[in-house]
Scaffold this motif. Structure first.
Motif, PDB file in Angstrom:
ATOM      1  N   SER A   1       5.400 -24.489  42.275  1.00  0.00           N
ATOM      2  CA  SER A   1       5.862 -23.183  41.828  1.00  0.00           C
ATOM      3  C   SER A   1       7.306 -23.246  41.332  1.00  0.00           C
ATOM      4  CB  SER A   1       5.741 -22.187  42.975  1.00  0.00           C
ATOM      5  OG  SER A   1       5.721 -20.908  42.454  1.00  0.00           O
ATOM      6  N   TYR A   2       7.527 -22.637  40.193  1.00  0.00           N
ATOM      7  CA  TYR A   2       8.864 -22.619  39.606  1.00  0.00           C
ATOM      8  C   TYR A   2       9.514 -21.274  39.925  1.00  0.00           C
ATOM      9  CZ  TYR A   2      12.448 -23.166  35.992  1.00  0.00           C
ATOM     10  OH  TYR A   2      13.635 -23.276  35.327  1.00  0.00           O
ATOM     11  N   GLN A   3      10.804 -21.322  40.249  1.00  0.00           N
ATOM     12  CA  GLN A   3      11.522 -20.091  40.613  1.00  0.00           C
ATOM     13  C   GLN A   3      11.566 -19.122  39.425  1.00  0.00           C
ATOM     14  OE1 GLN A   3      13.447 -19.000  43.420  1.00  0.00           O
ATOM     15  NE2 GLN A   3      12.256 -20.490  44.558  1.00  0.00           N
TER      16      GLN A   3
ATOM     17  N   THR B   1      19.676 -23.059  33.353  1.00  0.00           N
ATOM     18  CA  THR B   1      20.610 -24.168  33.152  1.00  0.00           C
ATOM     19  C   THR B   1      19.832 -25.389  32.676  1.00  0.00           C
ATOM     20  OG1 THR B   1      20.318 -24.868  35.422  1.00  0.00           O
ATOM     21  CG2 THR B   1      22.147 -23.364  35.009  1.00  0.00           C
ATOM     22  N   LYS B   2      20.584 -26.394  32.293  1.00  0.00           N
ATOM     23  CA  LYS B   2      19.947 -27.645  31.859  1.00  0.00           C
ATOM     24  C   LYS B   2      19.080 -28.222  32.972  1.00  0.00           C
ATOM     25  CE  LYS B   2      21.858 -30.376  28.202  1.00  0.00           C
ATOM     26  NZ  LYS B   2      22.668 -31.492  27.811  1.00  0.00           N
ATOM     27  N   GLN B   3      19.664 -28.198  34.187  1.00  0.00           N
ATOM     28  CA  GLN B   3      18.941 -28.760  35.340  1.00  0.00           C
ATOM     29  C   GLN B   3      17.639 -27.994  35.601  1.00  0.00           C
ATOM     30  OE1 GLN B   3      22.282 -28.296  35.438  1.00  0.00           O
ATOM     31  NE2 GLN B   3      23.272 -29.922  36.623  1.00  0.00           N
ATOM     32  N   SER B   4      17.749 -26.646  35.532  1.00  0.00           N
ATOM     33  CA  SER B   4      16.549 -25.847  35.833  1.00  0.00           C
ATOM     34  C   SER B   4      15.454 -26.100  34.794  1.00  0.00           C
ATOM     35  CB  SER B   4      16.898 -24.359  35.906  1.00  0.00           C
ATOM     36  OG  SER B   4      17.220 -23.869  34.634  1.00  0.00           O
ATOM     37  N   LEU B   5      15.841 -26.248  33.537  1.00  0.00           N
ATOM     38  CA  LEU B   5      14.828 -26.525  32.503  1.00  0.00           C
ATOM     39  C   LEU B   5      14.273 -27.942  32.626  1.00  0.00           C
ATOM     40  CD1 LEU B   5      16.090 -24.781  29.235  1.00  0.00           C
ATOM     41  CD2 LEU B   5      14.284 -24.069  30.758  1.00  0.00           C
ATOM     42  N   ASP B   6      15.139 -28.870  33.020  1.00  0.00           N
ATOM     43  CA  ASP B   6      14.662 -30.245  33.240  1.00  0.00           C
ATOM     44  C   ASP B   6      13.654 -30.286  34.386  1.00  0.00           C
ATOM     45  OD1 ASP B   6      16.059 -31.362  31.164  1.00  0.00           O
ATOM     46  OD2 ASP B   6      17.820 -31.852  32.379  1.00  0.00           O
ATOM     47  N   GLU B   7      13.975 -29.500  35.410  1.00  0.00           N
ATOM     48  CA  GLU B   7      13.066 -29.428  36.573  1.00  0.00           C
ATOM     49  C   GLU B   7      11.717 -28.851  36.128  1.00  0.00           C
ATOM     50  OE1 GLU B   7      12.427 -26.739  40.552  1.00  0.00           O
ATOM     51  OE2 GLU B   7      14.261 -26.456  39.384  1.00  0.00           O
ATOM     52  N   PHE B   8      11.781 -27.796  35.289  1.00  0.00           N
ATOM     53  CA  PHE B   8      10.551 -27.193  34.783  1.00  0.00           C
ATOM     54  C   PHE B   8       9.752 -28.203  33.960  1.00  0.00           C
ATOM     55  CE2 PHE B   8       7.943 -25.087  31.638  1.00  0.00           C
ATOM     56  CZ  PHE B   8       7.281 -24.150  32.397  1.00  0.00           C
ATOM     57  N   LYS B   9      10.455 -28.891  33.076  1.00  0.00           N
ATOM     58  CA  LYS B   9       9.788 -29.877  32.214  1.00  0.00           C
ATOM     59  C   LYS B   9       9.045 -30.920  33.038  1.00  0.00           C
ATOM     60  CE  LYS B   9      12.213 -30.116  27.818  1.00  0.00           C
ATOM     61  NZ  LYS B   9      13.073 -30.939  26.992  1.00  0.00           N
ATOM     62  N   LYS B  10       9.686 -31.335  34.116  1.00  0.00           N
ATOM     63  CA  LYS B  10       9.083 -32.371  34.968  1.00  0.00           C
ATOM     64  C   LYS B  10       7.793 -31.838  35.617  1.00  0.00           C
ATOM     65  CE  LYS B  10      10.061 -35.557  38.716  1.00  0.00           C
ATOM     66  NZ  LYS B  10       8.761 -35.274  39.309  1.00  0.00           N
ATOM     67  N   LEU B  11       7.908 -30.614  36.165  1.00  0.00           N
ATOM     68  CA  LEU B  11       6.736 -29.994  36.806  1.00  0.00           C
ATOM     69  C   LEU B  11       5.609 -29.800  35.793  1.00  0.00           C
ATOM     70  CD1 LEU B  11       8.492 -27.198  38.930  1.00  0.00           C
ATOM     71  CD2 LEU B  11       7.355 -29.207  39.838  1.00  0.00           C
ATOM     72  N   TYR B  12       5.977 -29.366  34.601  1.00  0.00           N
ATOM     73  CA  TYR B  12       5.004 -29.096  33.545  1.00  0.00           C
ATOM     74  C   TYR B  12       4.303 -30.382  33.107  1.00  0.00           C
ATOM     75  CZ  TYR B  12       3.175 -26.462  29.520  1.00  0.00           C
ATOM     76  OH  TYR B  12       2.358 -25.838  28.615  1.00  0.00           O
ATOM     77  N   GLN B  13       5.086 -31.425  32.917  1.00  0.00           N
ATOM     78  CA  GLN B  13       4.503 -32.700  32.485  1.00  0.00           C
ATOM     79  C   GLN B  13       3.588 -33.291  33.552  1.00  0.00           C
ATOM     80  OE1 GLN B  13       8.034 -34.726  31.286  1.00  0.00           O
ATOM     81  NE2 GLN B  13       7.830 -34.093  29.151  1.00  0.00           N
TER      82      GLN B  13
ATOM     83  N   GLN C   1      -5.850 -26.827  37.753  1.00  0.00           N
ATOM     84  CA  GLN C   1      -4.666 -27.211  36.978  1.00  0.00           C
ATOM     85  C   GLN C   1      -4.310 -26.108  35.964  1.00  0.00           C
ATOM     86  OE1 GLN C   1      -3.046 -29.719  38.081  1.00  0.00           O
ATOM     87  NE2 GLN C   1      -4.732 -30.367  39.372  1.00  0.00           N
ATOM     88  N   TYR C   2      -5.340 -25.586  35.303  1.00  0.00           N
ATOM     89  CA  TYR C   2      -5.100 -24.539  34.303  1.00  0.00           C
ATOM     90  C   TYR C   2      -4.501 -23.281  34.941  1.00  0.00           C
ATOM     91  CZ  TYR C   2      -7.778 -27.196  30.809  1.00  0.00           C
ATOM     92  OH  TYR C   2      -8.221 -28.152  29.929  1.00  0.00           O
ATOM     93  N   GLU C   3      -5.030 -22.929  36.116  1.00  0.00           N
ATOM     94  CA  GLU C   3      -4.522 -21.734  36.820  1.00  0.00           C
ATOM     95  C   GLU C   3      -3.071 -21.941  37.234  1.00  0.00           C
ATOM     96  OE1 GLU C   3      -6.086 -18.849  37.497  1.00  0.00           O
ATOM     97  OE2 GLU C   3      -8.117 -19.380  36.845  1.00  0.00           O
ATOM     98  N   THR C   4      -2.790 -23.138  37.772  1.00  0.00           N
ATOM     99  CA  THR C   4      -1.434 -23.433  38.232  1.00  0.00           C
ATOM    100  C   THR C   4      -0.442 -23.352  37.086  1.00  0.00           C
ATOM    101  OG1 THR C   4      -2.375 -24.886  39.891  1.00  0.00           O
ATOM    102  CG2 THR C   4      -0.040 -25.148  39.478  1.00  0.00           C
ATOM    103  N   ILE C   5      -0.835 -23.894  35.935  1.00  0.00           N
ATOM    104  CA  ILE C   5       0.072 -23.906  34.778  1.00  0.00           C
ATOM    105  C   ILE C   5       0.488 -22.484  34.394  1.00  0.00           C
ATOM    106  CG2 ILE C   5       0.095 -24.312  32.262  1.00  0.00           C
ATOM    107  CD1 ILE C   5      -1.111 -27.045  32.831  1.00  0.00           C
ATOM    108  N   THR C   6      -0.457 -21.562  34.404  1.00  0.00           N
ATOM    109  CA  THR C   6      -0.091 -20.203  33.991  1.00  0.00           C
ATOM    110  C   THR C   6       0.619 -19.414  35.093  1.00  0.00           C
ATOM    111  OG1 THR C   6      -0.859 -18.118  33.084  1.00  0.00           O
ATOM    112  CG2 THR C   6      -2.449 -19.310  34.382  1.00  0.00           C
TER     113      THR C   6
ATOM    114  N   MET D   1       4.238 -21.159  33.739  1.00  0.00           N
ATOM    115  CA  MET D   1       4.546 -20.378  32.523  1.00  0.00           C
ATOM    116  C   MET D   1       5.121 -18.998  32.867  1.00  0.00           C
ATOM    117  SD  MET D   1       1.353 -21.019  30.005  1.00  0.00           S
ATOM    118  CE  MET D   1       1.120 -22.474  29.034  1.00  0.00           C
ATOM    119  N   ALA D   2       4.399 -18.259  33.720  1.00  0.00           N
ATOM    120  CA  ALA D   2       4.842 -16.882  34.044  1.00  0.00           C
ATOM    121  C   ALA D   2       6.236 -16.851  34.681  1.00  0.00           C
ATOM    122  CB  ALA D   2       3.806 -16.201  34.923  1.00  0.00           C
TER     123      ALA D   2
END
Lengths: 129, 180
Positions: A72-74, A80-92, B63-68, B72-73
């Motif tokens: 889960s992302y906050q 910030t750069k760090q927060s977006l980098d953290e997001f990118k990592k989670l997303y990837q 995975q799809y549910e987690t992503i959104t 994303m949200a």
């Protein structure tokens, strides 16, 4: 007038005598109706499709992944750069877990299923034996 | 003579139409017997596909549910709270959610069709069995298409994020405009 009154009294008496039976039948009717509604919701909501406790899924049940990683992302805080980098990592990380080409329709082709194959079931059984 | 020829044409056309409308004619007797012969093997394969698809639906769906919901949200909300421009990403999230809901519906229909197919006795009803494979195959293609679309939207969101990143944090400028 008297006849109809007597009939009503008779019906009432019969109901009183069979109170327990009527209660049992009513309970069964209510239970069956509730189950029918629940089953309909279960089937139409899509819950049935992700229910691996159904018969036929015993073999694959254990392979279902339990999502234990905190991804889960906050939703508040500064960008910030760090927060977006953290997001990118989670997303990837999530993206990597997704199979790119799934539900290939050719799996159900005549050739894949070998519907018109000349090697019949009996021949196959013999060859495996 | 002309009338006889006309009648002959009409009769021929009617017969052809009747033959093409006859469901049994699309499969030869030989093919029907092959379906009967391969029945149990085909059914075993289908049952395995059914089980594997169920597993794939659960794992991919997760995975799809987690992503959104978890990625994303929250990011869209965070960007909005910081009063930055993330409209494109919000649009992609909306499209993604629509597509995810479509994927759920398409899979539900596919699963129903496949389950019905598995209930047909192919040794007694080879024609019905074969005819039921076609809509199942089509529905599977629809599921595959919705999965492809979902994956495209995931890639699209990522590229929009990269654009947002480079806009907010240009290489020559370290801090964003709102970060003071």
């Amino acid at each position: 007038m008297n006849n109809s009154k007597r009939r009503i009294i008779n019906i009432y008496n019969t109901w009183r005598q069979n109170q327990f039976l009527i209660m049992i039948v009513s309970v069964i009717i209510v239970a069956c109706t509730s189950v029918a509604i629940a089953m309909d919701i279960y089937n139409t909501s899509g819950a049935a499709q992700v229910d691996l406790s159904r018969p036929g899924f015993k073999e694959v049940r254990k392979q279902a992944n339990r999502d234990t990683t905190p991804t889960s992302y906050q939703s508040d805080g500064k960008i910030t750069k760090q927060s977006l980098d953290e997001f990118k990592k989670l997303y990837q990380d999530r993206q990597k877990k997704i199979t790119q080409s799934s539900f290939d329709p050719s799996v159900l082709s005549d050739e894949s299923l070998q519907i018109f194959s000349n090697n019949s079931d009996t021949t196959n059984n013999e060859s495996t034996e | 003579m002309k009338r006889a020829f006309f009648v002959f044409i009409v009769i021929t056309l009617t017969t052809c139409q009747t033959v093409s409308a006859d469901p049994i004619s699309s499969l030869t007797d030989d093919q029907l017997s092959q379906i009967k012969q391969n029945c149990s093997r085909v059914k075993t394969t289908l049952a395995r596909i059914h089980a594997n698809d169920g597993l794939l639906r659960v794992n991919q769906g997760q995975q799809y549910e987690t992503i959104t919901t978890k990625l994303m949200a929250p990011l869209n909300s965070r960007i909005a709270l910081n009063q930055l421009d993330g409209v494109d990403m919000v649009k992609t999230t909306v499209d993604y959610n629509t597509q995810l809901s479509k994927f759920r519906d398409e899979y539900r229909l596919y699963e129903e069709k496949l389950s019905n197919l598995l209930h047909i006795d192919c040794s007694n009803e080879p024609y019905n069995f074969y005819e039921s494979i076609k809509p199942t195959r089509k529905q599977r293609a629809r599921v595959a298409a919705s999965v492809t679309k979902l994956n495209q939207l995931i890639d699209q969101y990522k590229s929009q994020l990269d654009t947002f990143y480079s806009k907010t944090f240009p290489t020559h400028k370290e801090s964003p405009s709102n970060e003071q």
